[in-house]
Design an enzyme around this catalytic site. Structure first.
Site, short mmCIF file in Angstrom:
data_model
loop_
_atom_site.label_atom_id
_atom_site.label_comp_id
_atom_site.label_asym_id
_atom_site.label_seq_id
_atom_site.Cartn_x
_atom_site.Cartn_y
_atom_site.Cartn_z
N TYR A 1 43.32 41.67 58.57
CA TYR A 1 42.93 40.97 57.15
C TYR A 1 44.12 40.39 56.47
CZ TYR A 1 41.64 40.48 52.45
OH TYR A 1 41.64 40.04 51.14
N LYS B 1 44.91 36.36 55.99
CA LYS B 1 45.01 35.78 54.68
C LYS B 1 46.44 35.25 54.54
CE LYS B 1 42.63 35.97 51.40
NZ LYS B 1 41.34 35.42 51.25
N1 LIG Z 1 38.49 42.19 45.92
C1 LIG Z 1 39.73 42.27 46.07
O1 LIG Z 1 40.42 43.16 45.51
C2 LIG Z 1 40.65 41.01 46.59
C3 LIG Z 1 42.01 41.11 46.26
C4 LIG Z 1 42.73 39.91 46.49
C5 LIG Z 1 42.01 38.84 47.12
N2 LIG Z 1 40.82 38.72 47.30
C6 LIG Z 1 40.10 37.55 48.07
O2 LIG Z 1 39.05 37.04 47.06
C7 LIG Z 1 38.30 36.48 47.95
C8 LIG Z 1 36.77 37.01 47.53
O3 LIG Z 1 36.94 38.63 47.61
P1 LIG Z 1 35.55 39.49 47.15
O4 LIG Z 1 36.06 40.78 46.93
O5 LIG Z 1 34.76 38.94 45.99
O6 LIG Z 1 34.88 39.71 48.62
P2 LIG Z 1 33.27 39.55 48.78
O7 LIG Z 1 32.91 40.01 50.09
O8 LIG Z 1 32.56 40.23 47.54
O9 LIG Z 1 33.02 37.93 48.80
C9 LIG Z 1 33.03 37.08 49.64
C10 LIG Z 1 32.22 36.29 49.96
O10 LIG Z 1 32.22 35.32 50.97
C11 LIG Z 1 31.12 35.33 51.71
N3 LIG Z 1 31.55 34.96 53.05
C12 LIG Z 1 31.74 35.41 54.16
N4 LIG Z 1 31.82 35.10 55.05
C13 LIG Z 1 31.43 33.70 54.81
C14 LIG Z 1 31.03 32.56 55.78
N5 LIG Z 1 31.50 32.83 57.25
N6 LIG Z 1 30.92 31.57 55.21
C15 LIG Z 1 30.59 31.52 53.86
N7 LIG Z 1 30.62 32.44 53.20
C16 LIG Z 1 31.15 33.56 53.65
C17 LIG Z 1 30.51 36.62 51.61
O11 LIG Z 1 29.06 36.21 51.84
C18 LIG Z 1 30.83 36.83 50.09
O12 LIG Z 1 29.80 36.38 49.16
C19 LIG Z 1 38.39 36.80 49.39
O13 LIG Z 1 39.17 35.50 49.83
C20 LIG Z 1 39.52 37.92 49.16
O14 LIG Z 1 40.22 37.99 50.58
C21 LIG Z 1 40.08 39.98 47.21
C1 LIG Z 2 43.93 57.83 50.27
C2 LIG Z 2 42.48 57.11 50.30
C3 LIG Z 2 41.36 58.10 50.23
C4 LIG Z 2 42.26 56.29 49.16
C5 LIG Z 2 41.94 54.85 49.62
C6 LIG Z 2 42.07 53.68 48.66
C7 LIG Z 2 41.64 52.32 49.54
C8 LIG Z 2 40.40 52.25 49.77
C9 LIG Z 2 42.35 51.27 48.67
C10 LIG Z 2 43.71 51.55 48.14
C11 LIG Z 2 44.29 50.06 47.88
C12 LIG Z 2 43.05 49.15 48.06
C13 LIG Z 2 43.31 47.73 48.28
C14 LIG Z 2 43.91 47.02 47.42
O1 LIG Z 2 43.66 47.12 45.92
C15 LIG Z 2 44.24 45.46 47.43
C16 LIG Z 2 43.36 44.92 48.37
C17 LIG Z 2 43.51 43.23 48.37
C18 LIG Z 2 42.44 42.50 48.86
O2 LIG Z 2 42.79 41.25 49.28
C19 LIG Z 2 41.29 43.25 49.32
C20 LIG Z 2 41.02 44.51 49.13
C21 LIG Z 2 42.36 45.56 48.97
C22 LIG Z 2 42.67 45.51 50.40
C23 LIG Z 2 41.91 47.08 48.50
C24 LIG Z 2 41.01 47.73 49.54
C25 LIG Z 2 40.59 49.13 49.21
C26 LIG Z 2 42.36 49.75 49.13
C27 LIG Z 2 42.73 49.96 50.43
#
Ligand SMILES: NC(=O)c1ccc[n+]([C@@H]2O[C@H](COP(=O)([O-])OP(=O)(O)OC[C@H]3O[C@@H](n4cnc5c(N)ncnc54)[C@H](O)[C@@H]3O)[C@@H](O)[C@H]2O)c1
Ligand SMILES: CC(C)CCC[C@@H](C)[C@H]1CC[C@H]2[C@@H]3[C@H](O)C=C4C[C@@H](O)CC[C@]4(C)[C@H]3CC[C@]12C
EC number: 1.1.1.-
Length: 414
Positions: free
Chosen positions: A204, A208
């Site tokens: 992942y 990214k």
């Molecule tokens: N959730 C977090 O903490 C977090 C932190 C940093 C960055 N991000 C980034 O933010 C973005 C959104 O993350 P999220 O948490 O909302 O995830 P999410 O899974 O809720 O949303 C992602 C969306 O992308 C769509 N998708 C996946 N594959 C696809 C494809 N092949 N074609 C079209 N659509 C597709 C999914 O259906 C979904 O609606 C991602 O790029 C993720 O890397 C998320």
């Molecule tokens: C010791 C365990 C039981 C605790 C597990 C927590 C774990 C599931 C959490 C900790 C940190 C979290 C990630 C972090 O907040 C940032 C991101 C960046 C984003 O791009 C995608 C989601 C992610 C990876 C969170 C996922 C859940 C994590 C790993």
């Protein structure tokens, strides 16, 4: 990174790409010349009527956790919006309610890995906000699929912009493009210029990082019509708020354990978190200001931040789960780190052994443990300096909204 300083503003010029000029009705009687004049010298009064709603935005992944907030934020906060296209593999039923408003909402079911589907959705859009991605740190999906969606999908978005003449592209990157790294080195309240050894192994963050690089390198490429593409990337830390699936999982796990969660991570490890509404607001602002400050913002990265407190991952979650009746047991981790690491490794083995039979994807694995157990927090004002960002939601409001949402999850679970 690191390139900062003043930049020329394109404000007042026809900055929204060739499509913007093509779409307005020509000045009567002047034909093609009228069209040109209109772009160069907008008529008095246009600013408040026709010009006010002129832009077509596309949000990929618009039905995801963040994407839905971006979509709703655009509809609330972007007066220039004429049409909002929402592109996602899975369209949500909630989209229907948006279609009754003044902005044309177009839902497009599509796959970012399919270049022709992406190009069709992008054609005629002025701005693309690319949030679609596979967020998987639990081993649910193969590394190849993660790469295909996150890297090839992003490449398809970039190429679609170039081929169709879309000039502005905002990419949702991640803190993980920087870290935490596999050495577990802390990133303590760092900013976009803080030196840090970014080493990626997990599919992942690798995907990214590659995708972000593609987006930043594409800045300045000539799009159809000859104007340059302007791109930038936003790097959220761990996003929380309404719709956050992992928060929901922790909540249900706590309920199953009789209202308790057991501390696994030392309280001293800070993990960066940011409220989803503020991340969405940053996307809206970046998309808007990129059109006026291309020279300053093009090719830049911005961490997403707000006033959420610096805490450990678990202590932060308790800000919401506590008021919903859960308790975090222990002031120190109940299990020693080596045992957690052993269990995490065991989970990997079990995942591999069980794969032919079922998908075993627990929260704990060596990568998630390293993430939760390594300090990674940001402290920066680059977004304020470059495009005037201030969080739209205070910490108190973000907290209240998230608690209300968890309580609603609880209500619907009963
Ligand atoms: N959730 C977090 O903490 C977090 C932190 C940093 C960055 N991000 C980034 O933010 C973005 C959104 O993350 P999220 O948490 O909302 O995830 P999410 O899974 O809720 O949303 C992602 C969306 O992308 C769509 N998708 C996946 N594959 C696809 C494809 N092949 N074609 C079209 N659509 C597709 C999914 O259906 C979904 O609606 C991602 O790029 C993720 O890397 C998320
Ligand atoms: C010791 C365990 C039981 C605790 C597990 C927590 C774990 C599931 C959490 C900790 C940190 C979290 C990630 C972090 O907040 C940032 C991101 C960046 C984003 O791009 C995608 C989601 C992610 C990876 C969170 C996922 C859940 C994590 C790993």
């Amino acid at each position: 990174m690191g390139r900062e300083g003043g930049g020329a503003s394109g404000r007042g010029r026809c900055v929204a790409g060739p499509g913007a000029c093509r779409r307005r009705p020509p000045v009567a009687g002047l034909g093609g010349l009228g069209l040109w004049l209109q772009c160069l010298f907008p008529q008095p009064g246009m600013a408040d009527s026709a010009q006010a709603q002129k832009l077509v935005y596309l949000v990929t992944g618009g039905c995801g956790f963040l994407g839905e907030h971006v979509v709703r934020m655009l509809l609330q906060q972007e007066p220039q919006l004429r049409e909002l296209r929402i592109f996602d593999l899975h369209l949500g039923p909630w989209l229907e309610e948006l279609k009754t408003g003044p902005v044309q909402v177009t839902a497009i079911q599509g796959d970012v890995t399919q270049a022709h589907e992406v190009a069709a959705a992008v054609a005629g859009a002025h701005v693309v906000i690319h949030t679609a991605g596979l967020v998987d740190v639990f081993g649910k999906t193969s590394p190849e699929t993660i790469h295909e969606v996150n890297v090839q999908g992003t490449r398809n978005v970039i190429e679609a912009c170039v081929q169709t003449g879309t000039r502005f592209l905002v990419y949702t990157s991640s803190m993980e493009v920087v870290g935490p790294n596999i050495k577990g080195q802390p990133f303590y309240r760092g900013n976009e210029n803080t030196p840090y050894e970014a080493v990626h192994r997990h599919p992942y963050p690798c995907s990214k990082a590659l995708a972000e690089q593609l987006v930043l390198e594409a800045n300045g490429r000539k799009v159809l019509g000859g104007l340059p593409l302007v791109t930038c990337a936003l790097r959220p830390t761990g996003i929380y708020g309404e719709g956050h699936q992992i928060m929901r999982d922790f909540y249900h796990q706590g309920l199953r354990l009789g209202g308790r969660l057991f501390r696994a991570i030392p309280a001293s490890v800070e993990h960066g978190r940011v409220y989803v509404g503020n991340v969405a607001w940053m996307h809206v602002l970046v998309a808007r200001e990129l059109q006026h400050r291309a020279a300053l913002m093009g090719g830049q990265v911005y961490f997403c931040y707000d006033n959420s407190p610096y805490k450990s991952y678990e202590d932060f979650n308790m800000e919401f789960l506590g008021p919903c009746g859960l308790r975090l047991v222990g002031t120190r981790p109940l299990l020693p780190y080596w045992l957690l690491l052993f269990l995490a490794a065991l989970n990997v083995l079990l995942q591999w052994l069980l794969r032919p039979l079922l998908l075993y994807a627990p929260l704990l694995n060596p990568y998630t443990l390293a993430m939760a157990n390594t300090t990674f927090t940001v402290s920066t004002d680059k977004a304020r300096r470059h495009f005037g960002y201030e969080p739209l939601f205070s910490w108190e409001e973000s907290r209240t909204r998230t608690i209300r949402w968890v309580q609603a999850v609880e209500g619907s679970a009963q």
